[in-house]
Design an enzyme around this catalytic site. Structure first.
Site, PDB file in Angstrom:
ATOM      1  N   HIS A  26       0.843  -1.202   0.000  1.00  0.00           N
ATOM      2  CA  HIS A  26       0.000   0.000   0.000  1.00  0.00           C
ATOM      3  C   HIS A  26       0.881   1.255   0.000  1.00  0.00           C
ATOM      4  CE1 HIS A  26      -3.993  -1.891   1.229  1.00  0.00           C
ATOM      5  NE2 HIS A  26      -3.135  -2.898   1.143  1.00  0.00           N
ATOM      6  N   ASP A 124      -5.479   5.871   2.529  1.00  0.00           N
ATOM      7  CA  ASP A 124      -5.768   4.456   2.312  1.00  0.00           C
ATOM      8  C   ASP A 124      -7.166   4.151   2.868  1.00  0.00           C
ATOM      9  OD1 ASP A 124      -3.863   1.823   1.749  1.00  0.00           O
ATOM     10  OD2 ASP A 124      -5.655   1.392   2.928  1.00  0.00           O
ATOM     11  N   TRP A 351      14.452  -9.024   0.149  1.00  0.00           N
ATOM     12  CA  TRP A 351      13.821  -8.078  -0.779  1.00  0.00           C
ATOM     13  C   TRP A 351      14.582  -7.991  -2.100  1.00  0.00           C
ATOM     14  CZ3 TRP A 351       9.130  -6.112  -0.011  1.00  0.00           C
ATOM     15  CH2 TRP A 351       8.705  -5.031  -0.784  1.00  0.00           C
ATOM     16  N   ALA A 352      13.860  -8.124  -3.204  1.00  0.00           N
ATOM     17  CA  ALA A 352      14.490  -8.048  -4.533  1.00  0.00           C
ATOM     18  C   ALA A 352      14.075  -6.749  -5.226  1.00  0.00           C
ATOM     19  CB  ALA A 352      14.019  -9.230  -5.368  1.00  0.00           C
ATOM     20  N   HIS A 369       1.738 -13.986  -7.037  1.00  0.00           N
ATOM     21  CA  HIS A 369       0.563 -14.205  -6.184  1.00  0.00           C
ATOM     22  C   HIS A 369      -0.595 -13.290  -6.614  1.00  0.00           C
ATOM     23  CE1 HIS A 369       2.108 -10.520  -4.608  1.00  0.00           C
ATOM     24  NE2 HIS A 369       1.353 -10.491  -3.547  1.00  0.00           N
ATOM     25  N   ASN A 373      -0.066  -4.694  -7.157  1.00  0.00           N
ATOM     26  CA  ASN A 373       1.131  -3.962  -7.613  1.00  0.00           C
ATOM     27  C   ASN A 373       1.984  -4.849  -8.504  1.00  0.00           C
ATOM     28  OD1 ASN A 373       0.951  -1.403  -6.022  1.00  0.00           O
ATOM     29  ND2 ASN A 373       0.884  -2.903  -4.373  1.00  0.00           N
ATOM     30  N   SER A 374       2.214  -6.077  -8.053  1.00  0.00           N
ATOM     31  CA  SER A 374       3.026  -6.995  -8.855  1.00  0.00           C
ATOM     32  C   SER A 374       2.390  -7.192 -10.228  1.00  0.00           C
ATOM     33  CB  SER A 374       3.166  -8.345  -8.146  1.00  0.00           C
ATOM     34  OG  SER A 374       3.911  -8.184  -6.963  1.00  0.00           O
ATOM     35  N   GLU A 377       2.829  -4.113 -12.353  1.00  0.00           N
ATOM     36  CA  GLU A 377       4.250  -3.956 -12.708  1.00  0.00           C
ATOM     37  C   GLU A 377       4.626  -4.927 -13.829  1.00  0.00           C
ATOM     38  OE1 GLU A 377       5.281  -2.552  -8.147  1.00  0.00           O
ATOM     39  OE2 GLU A 377       6.042  -4.475  -8.805  1.00  0.00           O
TER      40      GLU A 377
HETATM   41  N1  UDP Z   1       8.370  -6.004  -3.916  1.00  0.00           N
HETATM   42  C1  UDP Z   1       9.695  -5.792  -4.241  1.00  0.00           C
HETATM   43  N2  UDP Z   1      10.594  -6.753  -3.902  1.00  0.00           N
HETATM   44  C2  UDP Z   1      10.263  -7.904  -3.271  1.00  0.00           C
HETATM   45  C3  UDP Z   1       8.902  -8.115  -2.942  1.00  0.00           C
HETATM   46  C4  UDP Z   1       7.975  -7.154  -3.284  1.00  0.00           C
HETATM   47  O1  UDP Z   1      10.045  -4.759  -4.825  1.00  0.00           O
HETATM   48  O2  UDP Z   1      11.140  -8.727  -3.004  1.00  0.00           O
HETATM   49  C5  UDP Z   1       7.389  -4.950  -4.228  1.00  0.00           C
HETATM   50  C6  UDP Z   1       6.663  -5.188  -5.531  1.00  0.00           C
HETATM   51  O3  UDP Z   1       7.378  -4.634  -6.605  1.00  0.00           O
HETATM   52  C7  UDP Z   1       5.339  -4.515  -5.276  1.00  0.00           C
HETATM   53  C8  UDP Z   1       5.112  -4.669  -3.780  1.00  0.00           C
HETATM   54  O4  UDP Z   1       6.389  -4.940  -3.226  1.00  0.00           O
HETATM   55  O5  UDP Z   1       5.417  -3.139  -5.598  1.00  0.00           O
HETATM   56  C9  UDP Z   1       4.185  -5.820  -3.419  1.00  0.00           C
HETATM   57  O6  UDP Z   1       2.881  -5.432  -3.658  1.00  0.00           O
HETATM   58  P1  UDP Z   1       1.782  -6.448  -4.152  1.00  0.00           P
HETATM   59  O7  UDP Z   1       0.513  -5.680  -4.254  1.00  0.00           O
HETATM   60  O8  UDP Z   1       2.210  -7.126  -5.379  1.00  0.00           O
HETATM   61  O9  UDP Z   1       1.722  -7.563  -3.055  1.00  0.00           O
HETATM   62  P2  UDP Z   1       1.570  -7.527  -1.447  1.00  0.00           P
HETATM   63  O10 UDP Z   1       2.944  -7.402  -0.916  1.00  0.00           O
HETATM   64  O11 UDP Z   1       0.703  -6.339  -1.104  1.00  0.00           O
HETATM   65  O12 UDP Z   1       0.946  -8.833  -1.159  1.00  0.00           O
END
Ligand code: UDP
Length: 496
Positions: A26, A124, A351-352, A369, A373-374, A377
């Site tokens: 978020h 939010d 974290w990647a 999953h 955001n994923s 992206e």
């Molecule tokens: N993300 C990242 N690296 C990681 C894991 C997650 O940069 O190793 C970022 C991803 O690019 C996205 C966010 O974290 O912007 C995850 O948001 P998403 O809505 O996909 O999933 P949530 O974490 O809310 O389940």
């Protein structure tokens, strides 16, 4: 910071406050949205907490955008220092405490806003109390919830038709169609009761706001869903995304959310050595944590497929790494896996830099999953997806990806849980994983069509945020709308 600033000649910039929820999924997009407004010359403050401010500091432009950190109630709740996000906890106790912290943030945030009222609050959807505050201050409130509009339409349609859905699911072995939507959306899983109720309660207050900001673009959700949403709710949705595209350089892309455990250079040079579309990226966002058994199946499935991979395993595994014995490791990683796959694969323990990885030409598919955001992206990068929803609204997103837009294939996940970690009844087998990976990566007509559509959506995504694109125009229209509201309020107050 080389952020391009597209400043309009502003006679009087708007003053906007953004309040993000305490979770990476978020916070990252709301920070990008705040940056969008700042890049148009408006004065933006993100209201956050101290450790989140440290993370955000790295990825915001230096002008027009400020951070205001309110004290985080760590001691009151017994949370360790610095743990100020759902993405930093890995048990239910921690999750409940961070959730409780969100409620305790109300008084200091409210005080700050009342002392220095803005022209608009973007909050939010979890902060339902902002509704009363915005009304009291006679300013508009915009809501952000991190969902696709498609998912919100599906949630609303499922709520309105809950009786017929229950009957369908009962006779169809759990399968049912969500009625009323522009497409007949078929589902195999139903949301846990508490999730359904939670969505309903927060969405009800969301609909009282001036509008909804969506991290997507009109072409992806589709005009038919925008029209459906506005017709059935009477509420306005503003598509301003994909918001991650505001980050232009590799460094800006890498510094969103958290500090990456691998350097961007290391990642990029590894990917540079791999052929076009040859690597499968596997990542389940910031909240999901699978059991050792499930991780073992993922490792076995990807290895059996024979494809190259970048696999992000949660930080919990990274923490254990130093003390992890071979015996412990073999619970989640087949014996000799790392040695055998030294050239073929990269395991990122923590974290990647996801947006950098997804944007690389070597990327061929993304096992995701379906966090929104994923998803958006991956769409922006034109990468087809292998969908594996786990919790939240992810099962609806899967349907948009596979059934409606045809830019991914399903792994066959059917267990819809309330949260991303904890015990799960079902394990997705190595065979299902291998099959889904091969379905996209082995080529053939179906795979080619999916890849072509994914690439076309990537082009549409990038056009949407350019001058004259749908999201760019929406941002201009929203800013004009907010200015009119502000100016009307000034006139009204001067008459009164
Ligand atoms: N993300 C990242 N690296 C990681 C894991 C997650 O940069 O190793 C970022 C991803 O690019 C996205 C966010 O974290 O912007 C995850 O948001 P998403 O809505 O996909 O999933 P949530 O974490 O809310 O389940």
């Amino acid at each position: 910071m080389t952020m391009k600033v597209n400043q309009e000649p502003e006679e009087k910039p708007l003053k906007l406050y953004f309040i993000h929820y305490l979770a990476a999924g978020h916070m990252i997009p709301l920070c990008d949205i705040a940056t969008l407004f700042a890049s148009r010359g408006h004065h933006v403050t993100i209201i956050t907490t101290p450790s989140n401010a440290q993370i955000l500091q790295k990825s915001i432009p230096s002008h027009n955008l400020k951070l205001h950190a309110v004290k985080f109630p760590a001691q009151e709740l017994g949370l360790p220092d610095g743990v100020e996000s759902l993405s930093a906890v890995n048990d239910i106790d921690g999750l409940i405490k961070v959730f409780q912290a969100t409620a305790l943030l109300q008084p200091p945030i409210e005080q700050f806003i009342q002392d220095n009222p803005p022209d608009c609050i973007v909050a939010d959807f979890i902060f339902t109390w902002v509704d009363d505050l915005a009304n009291k201050l006679s300013i508009p409130r915009l809501v952000f919830n991190g969902f696709s509009l498609f998912a919100i339409c599906a949630i609303e349609a499922a709520r309105r038709n809950s009786d017929s859905i229950s009957a369908d699911a009962a006779t169809g072995g759990g399968s049912y169609i969500i009625p009323d939507l522009p497409h007949p959306i078929s589902m195999k899983a139903t949301p846990p009761k508490e999730i359904g109720e939670f969505f309903e309660s927060v969405l009800e207050i969301e609909l009282k706001s001036h509008g909804l900001i969506v991290n997507s673009f009109a072409e992806l959700d589709g005009e038919e869903y925008i029209e459906y949403y506005e017709r059935t709710t009477g509420h306005k949705a503003w598509h301003l995304g994909p918001v991650s595209l505001i980050r232009r350089t590799e460094q800006e892309k890498a510094e969103r959310g958290q500090k990456s455990v691998v350097s961007v250079d290391e990642c990029v040079s590894w990917l540079n050595s791999k052929p076009l579309n040859s690597v499968v990226y596997i990542c389940f966002g910031s909240l999901c944590q699978f059991s050792d058994k499930q991780l073992y199946e993922i490792a076995s499935g990807i290895e059996a497929s024979g494809y190259r991979f970048v696999w992000v395993v949660p930080e919990k595994k990274a923490k254990e790494e130093e003390e992890e014995s071979e015996e412990e490791k073999e619970k989640w990683l087949p014996k000799g896996f790392e040695k055998r796959n030294r050239e073929k694969g990269m395991i990122v323990r923590g974290w990647a830099p996801q947006v950098v990885i997804l944007g690389h030409r070597a990327l061929g598919a993304f096992v995701t999953h379906c966090g929104w955001n994923s998803t958006v992206e991956a769409v922006s990068a034109g990468v087809p997806m292998i969908t594996w929803p786990v919790h939240g609204e992810q099962f609806y997103n899967e349907r948009l990806i596979t059934q409606v837009r045809g830019i991914g294939v399903e792994v066959g996940a059917e267990e819809w849980t309330s949260i991303g970690f904890g015990e799960r009844e079902k394990v997705v087998s190595r065979e299902s994983i291998e099959k889904a990976v091969r379905r996209l990566m082995d080529g053939g007509d179906e795979a080619e069509q999916i890849r072509r559509r994914a690439e076309e959506f990537g082009v549409k995504a990038r056009l949407a945020v350019q001058d004259g694109g749908s999201s760019h125009n929406n941002l201009t229209a929203l800013i004009d709308d907010l200015k009119q509201l502000r100016d009307r309020k000034v006139v009204h107050e001067s008459i009164a």
